[in-house]
Design a protein around this motif. Structure first.
Motif, short mmCIF file in Angstrom:
data_model
loop_
_atom_site.label_atom_id
_atom_site.label_comp_id
_atom_site.label_asym_id
_atom_site.label_seq_id
_atom_site.Cartn_x
_atom_site.Cartn_y
_atom_site.Cartn_z
N GLY A 1 0.82 -1.21 0.00
CA GLY A 1 0.00 0.00 0.00
C GLY A 1 0.85 1.26 0.00
O GLY A 1 0.58 2.21 -0.74
N VAL A 2 1.90 1.29 0.82
CA VAL A 2 2.78 2.46 0.90
C VAL A 2 3.49 2.67 -0.43
O VAL A 2 3.55 3.79 -0.94
N VAL A 3 4.02 1.61 -1.02
CA VAL A 3 4.71 1.72 -2.30
C VAL A 3 3.74 2.18 -3.39
O VAL A 3 4.07 3.03 -4.22
N SER A 4 2.53 1.67 -3.38
CA SER A 4 1.52 2.08 -4.36
C SER A 4 1.20 3.56 -4.23
O SER A 4 1.11 4.27 -5.24
N VAL A 5 1.05 4.04 -3.00
CA VAL A 5 0.77 5.46 -2.78
C VAL A 5 1.94 6.30 -3.27
O VAL A 5 1.74 7.35 -3.91
N LEU A 6 3.17 5.88 -3.00
CA LEU A 6 4.35 6.63 -3.47
C LEU A 6 4.40 6.69 -4.99
O LEU A 6 4.74 7.74 -5.57
N ILE A 7 4.07 5.62 -5.66
CA ILE A 7 4.07 5.61 -7.12
C ILE A 7 3.00 6.56 -7.66
O ILE A 7 3.25 7.33 -8.59
N VAL A 8 1.82 6.52 -7.07
CA VAL A 8 0.75 7.42 -7.51
C VAL A 8 1.14 8.87 -7.27
O VAL A 8 0.93 9.74 -8.13
N LEU A 9 1.76 9.17 -6.12
CA LEU A 9 2.22 10.54 -5.84
C LEU A 9 3.28 10.99 -6.85
O LEU A 9 3.28 12.16 -7.26
N ALA A 10 4.15 10.09 -7.25
CA ALA A 10 5.16 10.44 -8.25
C ALA A 10 4.51 10.79 -9.58
O ALA A 10 4.89 11.78 -10.23
N PHE A 11 3.52 10.02 -10.00
CA PHE A 11 2.80 10.33 -11.24
C PHE A 11 2.09 11.67 -11.14
O PHE A 11 2.11 12.47 -12.08
N VAL A 12 1.45 11.93 -10.02
CA VAL A 12 0.75 13.20 -9.83
C VAL A 12 1.73 14.36 -9.90
O VAL A 12 1.46 15.38 -10.55
N TYR A 13 2.90 14.21 -9.28
CA TYR A 13 3.89 15.28 -9.33
C TYR A 13 4.40 15.52 -10.75
O TYR A 13 4.57 16.67 -11.16
N VAL A 14 4.64 14.47 -11.50
CA VAL A 14 5.12 14.63 -12.88
C VAL A 14 4.08 15.37 -13.71
O VAL A 14 4.41 16.29 -14.48
N ILE A 15 2.82 15.00 -13.56
CA ILE A 15 1.76 15.69 -14.31
C ILE A 15 1.67 17.15 -13.88
O ILE A 15 1.55 18.05 -14.71
N TYR A 16 1.76 17.41 -12.58
CA TYR A 16 1.74 18.78 -12.08
C TYR A 16 2.90 19.59 -12.66
O TYR A 16 2.71 20.73 -13.10
N ALA A 17 4.10 19.01 -12.68
CA ALA A 17 5.27 19.72 -13.20
C ALA A 17 5.12 20.03 -14.69
O ALA A 17 5.48 21.11 -15.14
N ILE A 18 4.57 19.11 -15.44
CA ILE A 18 4.36 19.34 -16.88
C ILE A 18 3.37 20.48 -17.09
O ILE A 18 3.61 21.39 -17.89
N VAL A 19 2.27 20.45 -16.37
CA VAL A 19 1.25 21.51 -16.52
C VAL A 19 1.83 22.85 -16.09
O VAL A 19 1.63 23.87 -16.77
N ARG A 20 2.56 22.89 -14.99
CA ARG A 20 3.15 24.13 -14.51
C ARG A 20 4.14 24.70 -15.53
O ARG A 20 4.12 25.90 -15.84
N ASN A 21 5.00 23.85 -16.07
CA ASN A 21 5.99 24.32 -17.06
C ASN A 21 5.32 24.84 -18.32
O ASN A 21 5.77 25.83 -18.89
N ARG A 22 4.26 24.19 -18.75
CA ARG A 22 3.55 24.66 -19.94
C ARG A 22 2.92 26.03 -19.68
O ARG A 22 2.95 26.90 -20.54
N ARG A 23 2.38 26.24 -18.48
CA ARG A 23 1.79 27.55 -18.14
C ARG A 23 2.85 28.63 -18.11
O ARG A 23 2.63 29.73 -18.62
N VAL A 24 3.98 28.34 -17.52
CA VAL A 24 5.07 29.32 -17.46
C VAL A 24 5.53 29.69 -18.86
O VAL A 24 5.73 30.87 -19.17
#
Length: 110
Positions: A24-47
């Motif tokens: 469960g902990v590893v699964s949550v960490l993987i999901v958080l990593a995907f969310v962060y990557v998507i957030y970073a892509i969206v943020r960079n595109r906005r900038v």
């Protein structure tokens, strides 16, 4: 009774108890990593959009700016060796005086 005590005393039974928690902990960490990557892509595109840049062509824009800059131009020693080569070719008669002048102009203008 024998079966009950032998199951709890089996080696590795503690690991099997922790497996769902670790999974469960590893699964949550993987999901958080995907969310962060998507957030970073969206943020960079906005900038990039706010700066007036096209996010889809930014790599080509940077490459083009680099190629047009002085960073990739030959160093002075390289220019001198190229000019010496042109002079050597002109002296040996491999190129004409007009070709020599055009080549020197091309080399010196970058």
């Amino acid at each position: 009774m024998i079966g009950e005590s032998s199951i709890s005393a089996m080696p590795g039974s503690e690991i099997s108890n922790w497996f769902p928690i670790v999974f469960g902990v590893v699964s949550v960490l993987i999901v958080l990593a995907f969310v962060y990557v998507i957030y970073a892509i969206v943020r960079n595109r906005r900038v990039l959009r706010r700066a007036g840049r096209n996010p889809d062509t930014i790599e080509a824009d940077v490459a083009n700016a680099l190629l047009d800059s002085q960073v990739l131009r030959p160093r002075r020693a390289d220019l001198e060796s190229q000019l010496a080569e042109i002079d050597r070719l002109a002296e040996s008669g491999a190129i004409t005086a007009e070709e020599r002048a055009a080549a020197r102009l091309r080399i010196l203008s970058g």
